[in-house]
Design a protein around this motif. Structure first.
Motif, PDB file in Angstrom:
ATOM      1  N   LYS A  39      15.550  10.880  -3.356  1.00  0.00           N
ATOM      2  CA  LYS A  39      16.001   9.977  -2.296  1.00  0.00           C
ATOM      3  C   LYS A  39      14.865   9.671  -1.311  1.00  0.00           C
ATOM      4  O   LYS A  39      14.656   8.521  -0.938  1.00  0.00           O
ATOM      5  N   ALA A  40      14.113  10.701  -0.917  1.00  0.00           N
ATOM      6  CA  ALA A  40      13.014  10.500   0.031  1.00  0.00           C
ATOM      7  C   ALA A  40      11.914   9.642  -0.572  1.00  0.00           C
ATOM      8  O   ALA A  40      11.375   8.740   0.093  1.00  0.00           O
ATOM      9  N   LEU A  41      11.556   9.904  -1.819  1.00  0.00           N
ATOM     10  CA  LEU A  41      10.513   9.115  -2.461  1.00  0.00           C
ATOM     11  C   LEU A  41      10.947   7.664  -2.643  1.00  0.00           C
ATOM     12  O   LEU A  41      10.144   6.752  -2.446  1.00  0.00           O
ATOM     13  N   CYS A  42      12.199   7.444  -2.983  1.00  0.00           N
ATOM     14  CA  CYS A  42      12.704   6.071  -3.113  1.00  0.00           C
ATOM     15  C   CYS A  42      12.661   5.335  -1.775  1.00  0.00           C
ATOM     16  O   CYS A  42      12.387   4.143  -1.724  1.00  0.00           O
ATOM     17  N   ALA A  43      12.901   6.071  -0.709  1.00  0.00           N
ATOM     18  CA  ALA A  43      12.927   5.454   0.619  1.00  0.00           C
ATOM     19  C   ALA A  43      11.535   5.197   1.177  1.00  0.00           C
ATOM     20  O   ALA A  43      11.342   4.239   1.928  1.00  0.00           O
ATOM     21  N   GLY A  44      10.548   6.033   0.837  1.00  0.00           N
ATOM     22  CA  GLY A  44       9.278   5.939   1.528  1.00  0.00           C
ATOM     23  C   GLY A  44       8.039   5.644   0.715  1.00  0.00           C
ATOM     24  O   GLY A  44       7.035   5.200   1.267  1.00  0.00           O
ATOM     25  N   GLN A  45       8.070   5.871  -0.579  1.00  0.00           N
ATOM     26  CA  GLN A  45       6.851   5.739  -1.372  1.00  0.00           C
ATOM     27  C   GLN A  45       6.269   4.332  -1.304  1.00  0.00           C
ATOM     28  O   GLN A  45       5.065   4.173  -1.060  1.00  0.00           O
ATOM     29  N   ALA A  46       7.063   3.317  -1.503  1.00  0.00           N
ATOM     30  CA  ALA A  46       6.556   1.937  -1.485  1.00  0.00           C
ATOM     31  C   ALA A  46       6.000   1.574  -0.108  1.00  0.00           C
ATOM     32  O   ALA A  46       4.979   0.883  -0.006  1.00  0.00           O
ATOM     33  N   ARG A  47       6.642   2.060   0.944  1.00  0.00           N
ATOM     34  CA  ARG A  47       6.159   1.770   2.302  1.00  0.00           C
ATOM     35  C   ARG A  47       4.823   2.443   2.565  1.00  0.00           C
ATOM     36  O   ARG A  47       3.938   1.868   3.196  1.00  0.00           O
ATOM     37  N   LEU A  48       4.651   3.680   2.067  1.00  0.00           N
ATOM     38  CA  LEU A  48       3.377   4.368   2.228  1.00  0.00           C
ATOM     39  C   LEU A  48       2.289   3.662   1.423  1.00  0.00           C
ATOM     40  O   LEU A  48       1.183   3.451   1.916  1.00  0.00           O
ATOM     41  N   GLU A  49       2.600   3.288   0.205  1.00  0.00           N
ATOM     42  CA  GLU A  49       1.623   2.578  -0.625  1.00  0.00           C
ATOM     43  C   GLU A  49       1.185   1.278   0.046  1.00  0.00           C
ATOM     44  O   GLU A  49      -0.009   0.950   0.052  1.00  0.00           O
ATOM     45  N   ALA A  50       2.113   0.554   0.635  1.00  0.00           N
ATOM     46  CA  ALA A  50       1.766  -0.682   1.343  1.00  0.00           C
ATOM     47  C   ALA A  50       0.910  -0.390   2.573  1.00  0.00           C
ATOM     48  O   ALA A  50      -0.010  -1.141   2.891  1.00  0.00           O
ATOM     49  N   ALA A  51       1.196   0.715   3.258  1.00  0.00           N
ATOM     50  CA  ALA A  51       0.461   1.065   4.472  1.00  0.00           C
ATOM     51  C   ALA A  51      -0.990   1.436   4.182  1.00  0.00           C
ATOM     52  O   ALA A  51      -1.864   1.209   5.018  1.00  0.00           O
ATOM     53  N   ILE A  52      -1.263   2.003   3.017  1.00  0.00           N
ATOM     54  CA  ILE A  52      -2.631   2.421   2.695  1.00  0.00           C
ATOM     55  C   ILE A  52      -3.366   1.405   1.817  1.00  0.00           C
ATOM     56  O   ILE A  52      -4.545   1.587   1.532  1.00  0.00           O
ATOM     57  N   GLU A  53      -2.684   0.358   1.411  1.00  0.00           N
ATOM     58  CA  GLU A  53      -3.312  -0.653   0.558  1.00  0.00           C
ATOM     59  C   GLU A  53      -4.560  -1.228   1.236  1.00  0.00           C
ATOM     60  O   GLU A  53      -4.533  -1.591   2.412  1.00  0.00           O
ATOM     61  N   GLY A  54      -5.647  -1.286   0.498  1.00  0.00           N
ATOM     62  CA  GLY A  54      -6.893  -1.816   1.025  1.00  0.00           C
ATOM     63  C   GLY A  54      -7.677  -0.849   1.892  1.00  0.00           C
ATOM     64  O   GLY A  54      -8.715  -1.200   2.424  1.00  0.00           O
ATOM     65  N   SER A  55      -7.202   0.383   2.005  1.00  0.00           N
ATOM     66  CA  SER A  55      -7.895   1.390   2.809  1.00  0.00           C
ATOM     67  C   SER A  55      -8.612   2.372   1.873  1.00  0.00           C
ATOM     68  O   SER A  55      -8.561   2.241   0.654  1.00  0.00           O
ATOM     69  N   GLU A  56      -9.252   3.352   2.449  1.00  0.00           N
ATOM     70  CA  GLU A  56      -9.924   4.398   1.675  1.00  0.00           C
ATOM     71  C   GLU A  56      -8.952   5.460   1.175  1.00  0.00           C
ATOM     72  O   GLU A  56      -9.353   6.334   0.401  1.00  0.00           O
ATOM     73  N   TYR A  57      -7.720   5.420   1.590  1.00  0.00           N
ATOM     74  CA  TYR A  57      -6.735   6.444   1.231  1.00  0.00           C
ATOM     75  C   TYR A  57      -6.185   6.192  -0.174  1.00  0.00           C
ATOM     76  O   TYR A  57      -6.026   5.053  -0.598  1.00  0.00           O
ATOM     77  N   ALA A  58      -5.897   7.289  -0.863  1.00  0.00           N
ATOM     78  CA  ALA A  58      -5.337   7.186  -2.216  1.00  0.00           C
ATOM     79  C   ALA A  58      -4.320   8.288  -2.418  1.00  0.00           C
ATOM     80  O   ALA A  58      -4.536   9.436  -2.037  1.00  0.00           O
ATOM     81  N   ILE A  59      -3.210   7.935  -3.046  1.00  0.00           N
ATOM     82  CA  ILE A  59      -2.219   8.932  -3.460  1.00  0.00           C
ATOM     83  C   ILE A  59      -2.721   9.522  -4.768  1.00  0.00           C
ATOM     84  O   ILE A  59      -2.862   8.802  -5.760  1.00  0.00           O
ATOM     85  N   VAL A  60      -3.028  10.807  -4.772  1.00  0.00           N
ATOM     86  CA  VAL A  60      -3.601  11.443  -5.958  1.00  0.00           C
ATOM     87  C   VAL A  60      -2.549  12.075  -6.851  1.00  0.00           C
ATOM     88  O   VAL A  60      -2.798  12.280  -8.042  1.00  0.00           O
ATOM     89  N   ASP A  61      -1.382  12.365  -6.295  1.00  0.00           N
ATOM     90  CA  ASP A  61      -0.300  12.918  -7.119  1.00  0.00           C
ATOM     91  C   ASP A  61       1.012  12.780  -6.358  1.00  0.00           C
ATOM     92  O   ASP A  61       1.028  12.698  -5.138  1.00  0.00           O
ATOM     93  N   ILE A  62       2.085  12.733  -7.135  1.00  0.00           N
ATOM     94  CA  ILE A  62       3.436  12.644  -6.558  1.00  0.00           C
ATOM     95  C   ILE A  62       4.270  13.745  -7.201  1.00  0.00           C
ATOM     96  O   ILE A  62       4.352  13.832  -8.425  1.00  0.00           O
ATOM     97  N   LEU A  63       4.836  14.585  -6.368  1.00  0.00           N
ATOM     98  CA  LEU A  63       5.644  15.702  -6.869  1.00  0.00           C
ATOM     99  C   LEU A  63       7.061  15.585  -6.339  1.00  0.00           C
ATOM    100  O   LEU A  63       7.269  15.192  -5.232  1.00  0.00           O
TER     101      LEU A  63
END
Length: 63
Positions: A39-63
């Motif tokens: 539930k948490a990943l469905c609610a927030g993952q896309a928003r986090l990915e959009a927030a870091i898009e074009g930045s130096e940040y990268a999601i290296v793993d999802i658990l």
């Protein structure tokens, strides 16, 4: 309407918290380990990915 964002050591809350995610995370490094329940990943993952898009940040793993 008066709103605010509150930043804690390991999590942030607030209507606009994703707008500042790169600033808040700057002191911790550029690699992100994202973890949570379905539930948490469905609610927030896309928003986090959009927030870091074009930045130096990268999601290296999802658990």
């Amino acid at each position: 309407m008066n709103t605010e964002s509150i930043y804690f050591y390991n999590y942030s809350i607030g209507e606009h918290a994703y707008d500042n995610v790169t600033d808040v995370c700057a002191r911790y490094g550029k690699r992100i380990l994202l973890f949570g329940g379905v539930k948490a990943l469905c609610a927030g993952q896309a928003r986090l990915e959009a927030a870091i898009e074009g930045s130096e940040y990268a999601i290296v793993d999802i658990l």
